[in-house]
Design an enzyme around this catalytic site. Structure first.
Site, PDB file in Angstrom:
ATOM      1  N   ALA A  67       0.868  -1.176   0.000  1.00  0.00           N
ATOM      2  CA  ALA A  67       0.000   0.000   0.000  1.00  0.00           C
ATOM      3  C   ALA A  67       0.906   1.228   0.000  1.00  0.00           C
ATOM      4  O   ALA A  67       2.065   1.152   0.419  1.00  0.00           O
ATOM      5  CB  ALA A  67      -0.884  -0.020   1.234  1.00  0.00           C
ATOM      6  N   GLY A 110       0.328  -4.792   0.893  1.00  0.00           N
ATOM      7  CA  GLY A 110      -0.937  -4.704   0.159  1.00  0.00           C
ATOM      8  C   GLY A 110      -0.821  -5.299  -1.245  1.00  0.00           C
ATOM      9  O   GLY A 110      -1.818  -5.763  -1.810  1.00  0.00           O
ATOM     10  N   GLU A 113      -1.429  -8.816  -0.735  1.00  0.00           N
ATOM     11  CA  GLU A 113      -2.864  -8.990  -0.464  1.00  0.00           C
ATOM     12  C   GLU A 113      -3.677  -8.897  -1.750  1.00  0.00           C
ATOM     13  O   GLU A 113      -4.642  -9.634  -1.948  1.00  0.00           O
ATOM     14  CB  GLU A 113      -3.336  -7.956   0.567  1.00  0.00           C
ATOM     15  CG  GLU A 113      -2.770  -8.282   1.943  1.00  0.00           C
ATOM     16  CD  GLU A 113      -3.083  -7.246   2.993  1.00  0.00           C
ATOM     17  OE1 GLU A 113      -2.804  -6.054   2.730  1.00  0.00           O
ATOM     18  OE2 GLU A 113      -3.577  -7.604   4.066  1.00  0.00           O
ATOM     19  N   GLU A 133       5.021  -5.377   6.866  1.00  0.00           N
ATOM     20  CA  GLU A 133       4.311  -4.392   7.701  1.00  0.00           C
ATOM     21  C   GLU A 133       4.893  -4.288   9.104  1.00  0.00           C
ATOM     22  O   GLU A 133       4.910  -3.219   9.712  1.00  0.00           O
ATOM     23  CB  GLU A 133       2.814  -4.749   7.799  1.00  0.00           C
ATOM     24  CG  GLU A 133       1.995  -4.366   6.579  1.00  0.00           C
ATOM     25  CD  GLU A 133       1.952  -5.446   5.523  1.00  0.00           C
ATOM     26  OE1 GLU A 133       2.851  -6.319   5.495  1.00  0.00           O
ATOM     27  OE2 GLU A 133       1.019  -5.418   4.699  1.00  0.00           O
TER      28      GLU A 133
HETATM   29  C1  HXC Z   1       5.099   4.275  -1.335  1.00  0.00           C
HETATM   30  C2  HXC Z   1       6.916   3.243  -2.271  1.00  0.00           C
HETATM   31  C3  HXC Z   1       6.542   2.012  -1.712  1.00  0.00           C
HETATM   32  C4  HXC Z   1       5.331   1.969  -0.943  1.00  0.00           C
HETATM   33  C5  HXC Z   1       8.350   1.710  -2.820  1.00  0.00           C
HETATM   34  N1  HXC Z   1       8.050   3.007  -2.952  1.00  0.00           N
HETATM   35  N2  HXC Z   1       7.441   1.085  -2.082  1.00  0.00           N
HETATM   36  N3  HXC Z   1       6.205   4.378  -2.077  1.00  0.00           N
HETATM   37  N4  HXC Z   1       4.653   3.126  -0.788  1.00  0.00           N
HETATM   38  N5  HXC Z   1       4.853   0.849  -0.414  1.00  0.00           N
HETATM   39  C6  HXC Z   1       8.803   4.041  -3.674  1.00  0.00           C
HETATM   40  C7  HXC Z   1      10.064   4.436  -2.955  1.00  0.00           C
HETATM   41  O1  HXC Z   1       9.805   5.387  -1.953  1.00  0.00           O
HETATM   42  C8  HXC Z   1      10.882   5.017  -4.088  1.00  0.00           C
HETATM   43  O2  HXC Z   1      10.429   6.297  -4.367  1.00  0.00           O
HETATM   44  C9  HXC Z   1      10.487   4.141  -5.271  1.00  0.00           C
HETATM   45  O3  HXC Z   1       9.248   3.509  -4.906  1.00  0.00           O
HETATM   46  C10 HXC Z   1      11.499   3.039  -5.544  1.00  0.00           C
HETATM   47  O4  HXC Z   1      11.719   2.321  -4.353  1.00  0.00           O
HETATM   48  P1  HXC Z   1      13.181   2.067  -3.742  1.00  0.00           P
HETATM   49  O5  HXC Z   1      13.009   1.837  -2.287  1.00  0.00           O
HETATM   50  O6  HXC Z   1      14.136   3.134  -4.154  1.00  0.00           O
HETATM   51  O7  HXC Z   1      13.547   0.712  -4.500  1.00  0.00           O
HETATM   52  P2  HXC Z   1      14.473  -0.481  -3.985  1.00  0.00           P
HETATM   53  O8  HXC Z   1      15.726   0.048  -3.329  1.00  0.00           O
HETATM   54  O9  HXC Z   1      14.623  -1.411  -5.145  1.00  0.00           O
HETATM   55  O10 HXC Z   1      13.646  -1.200  -2.817  1.00  0.00           O
HETATM   56  C11 HXC Z   1      12.477  -1.853  -3.163  1.00  0.00           C
HETATM   57  C12 HXC Z   1      11.674  -2.219  -1.875  1.00  0.00           C
HETATM   58  C13 HXC Z   1      11.445  -0.943  -1.023  1.00  0.00           C
HETATM   59  C14 HXC Z   1      12.482  -3.243  -1.060  1.00  0.00           C
HETATM   60  C15 HXC Z   1      10.382  -2.863  -2.326  1.00  0.00           C
HETATM   61  O11 HXC Z   1      10.929   0.095  -1.882  1.00  0.00           O
HETATM   62  C16 HXC Z   1      10.492  -1.127   0.102  1.00  0.00           C
HETATM   63  O12 HXC Z   1      10.846  -1.689   1.148  1.00  0.00           O
HETATM   64  N6  HXC Z   1       9.250  -0.646  -0.057  1.00  0.00           N
HETATM   65  C17 HXC Z   1       8.250  -0.682   0.988  1.00  0.00           C
HETATM   66  C18 HXC Z   1       7.693  -2.058   1.103  1.00  0.00           C
HETATM   67  C19 HXC Z   1       6.665  -2.149   2.210  1.00  0.00           C
HETATM   68  O13 HXC Z   1       6.942  -1.845   3.383  1.00  0.00           O
HETATM   69  N7  HXC Z   1       5.422  -2.540   1.853  1.00  0.00           N
HETATM   70  C20 HXC Z   1       4.344  -2.621   2.818  1.00  0.00           C
HETATM   71  C21 HXC Z   1       3.623  -1.294   2.880  1.00  0.00           C
HETATM   72  S1  HXC Z   1       2.403  -1.301   4.123  1.00  0.00           S
HETATM   73  P3  HXC Z   1      11.481   7.529  -4.610  1.00  0.00           P
HETATM   74  O14 HXC Z   1      10.615   8.732  -4.743  1.00  0.00           O
HETATM   75  O15 HXC Z   1      12.378   7.531  -3.425  1.00  0.00           O
HETATM   76  O16 HXC Z   1      12.182   7.124  -5.874  1.00  0.00           O
HETATM   77  C22 HXC Z   1       1.119  -2.136   3.434  1.00  0.00           C
HETATM   78  C23 HXC Z   1      -0.092  -2.252   4.303  1.00  0.00           C
HETATM   79  C24 HXC Z   1      -1.250  -2.812   3.558  1.00  0.00           C
HETATM   80  O17 HXC Z   1       1.168  -2.564   2.333  1.00  0.00           O
HETATM   81  C25 HXC Z   1      -2.522  -2.534   4.283  1.00  0.00           C
HETATM   82  C26 HXC Z   1      -3.754  -2.973   3.514  1.00  0.00           C
HETATM   83  C27 HXC Z   1      -3.976  -2.349   2.202  1.00  0.00           C
END
Ligand code: HXC
Length: 259
Positions: A67, A110, A113, A133
């Site tokens: 998400a 998400g 999911e 998460e």
């Molecule tokens: C917003 C995101 C994002 C996310 C990545 N980006 N995931 N933005 N929400 N979930 C953005 C980054 O900020 C970055 O933007 C760009 O995408 C590229 O990501 P990088 O981190 O630079 O890429 P990389 O180094 O290859 O790492 C990839 C990754 C990492 C390991 C997937 O991005 C990451 O850990 N993302 C978050 C994953 C996460 O925690 N997901 C769960 C979210 S909570 P910029 O502007 O810096 O280029 C959730 C709750 C669900 O999903 C609830 C129900 C719906």
């Protein structure tokens, strides 16, 4: 088809509809607009008589990395309640046609999911699944804990959810979370091929089998069998049952109409 900004959606040949997540700059992070557009596309395809099966995919780098964290970081419990945050997510479970997911790259939070909203999942050998998460101080909220537990069992689910580490496609496959692991360049092709294969089957049977299988997940065997029987009887009021059995007797291919 409506005009979308976070996804693309189109009807392909052979009764297949294709939906692609389209926020590549943020690894297809799922914001509220995307869920709303996804629901709209799925509902339009569900009503579209040309469409027999729907394929959902992302891009090579990410199916979806979760998400959208930027969107939700300032939310509080009351905002989420008033937004009815999961209304559209819940509605995704009302889609009756088969949904085939083609996953490459990151499939986290998400995004995982959303993948689990697909009926059948194909994944690239390089795909990574996970619920990170815990590292954000939250937990899955769109069915992740529930579905993972039902698919892999409580002990394994707790391990993955507590650690928050990525699971390879091979591990996801071993735990029964996905259907097939394929070479990265073949994921979409294989998913579409599978969708085409089932698109030739009796549409009402596909529909009622889907409904019955999901009901079976929560039912006792006897309750599930009662529900199965009702749907079995229901199919005997379809033209396709007459056609399917007649075609068998006449040793020819059935021509199903979905009614
Ligand atoms: C917003 C995101 C994002 C996310 C990545 N980006 N995931 N933005 N929400 N979930 C953005 C980054 O900020 C970055 O933007 C760009 O995408 C590229 O990501 P990088 O981190 O630079 O890429 P990389 O180094 O290859 O790492 C990839 C990754 C990492 C390991 C997937 O991005 C990451 O850990 N993302 C978050 C994953 C996460 O925690 N997901 C769960 C979210 S909570 P910029 O502007 O810096 O280029 C959730 C709750 C669900 O999903 C609830 C129900 C719906």
């Amino acid at each position: 088809m409506s005009k979308f900004t976070t996804i693309t959606a189109k009807v392909e040949e052979d009764g297949i509809a294709l939906i692609e997540l389209n926020r590549p700059k943020v690894l297809n992070a799922i914001n509220r607009s995307m869920v709303s557009e996804l629901l709209s596309a799925f509902e339009q395809f569900d009503r579209d008589g040309r469409v027999k099966a729907i394929v959902l995919t992302g891009n090579n780098r990410a199916f979806a990395a979760g998400a959208d964290i930027d969107e939700m970081m300032n939310d509080d419990a009351i905002t989420l309640e008033l937004l009815n945050q999961f209304k559209d997510w819940d509605q995704l479970h009302t889609i009756k046609k088969p949904i085939i997911g083609a996953v490459s790259g990151y499939c986290f939070g998400g995004g995982f999911e959303l993948a689990l909203c697909c009926d059948i999942l194909f994944a690239s050998e390089k795909a990574q699944f996970g619920f990170p998460e815990i590292k954000l101080g939250v937990m899955p909220g769109a069915g992740g804990t529930v579905k993972l537990t039902k698919l892999m069992g409580q002990k394994k689910a707790l391990e993955w959810l507590w650690l928050g580490e990525p699971m390879s496609a091979k591990e996801a496959h071993q735990h029964g979370v996905i259907n097939r692991v394929v070479a990265p360049e073949l994921v979409l092709e294989e998913a579409v091929k599978f969708a085409r294969t089932i698109a030739s089957k009796a549409p009402l049977s596909l529909r009622l089998i889907k409904e019955t299988v999901y009901k079976a997940v929560d039912d006792s065997v006897l309750d599930g069998m009662q529900f199965e029987r009702k749907n079995f009887y229901l199919l005997f009021s379809s033209e396709d049952q007459k056609e399917g059995m007649k075609a068998f007797a006449e040793k020819r291919r059935a021509n199903f109409k979905g009614k």
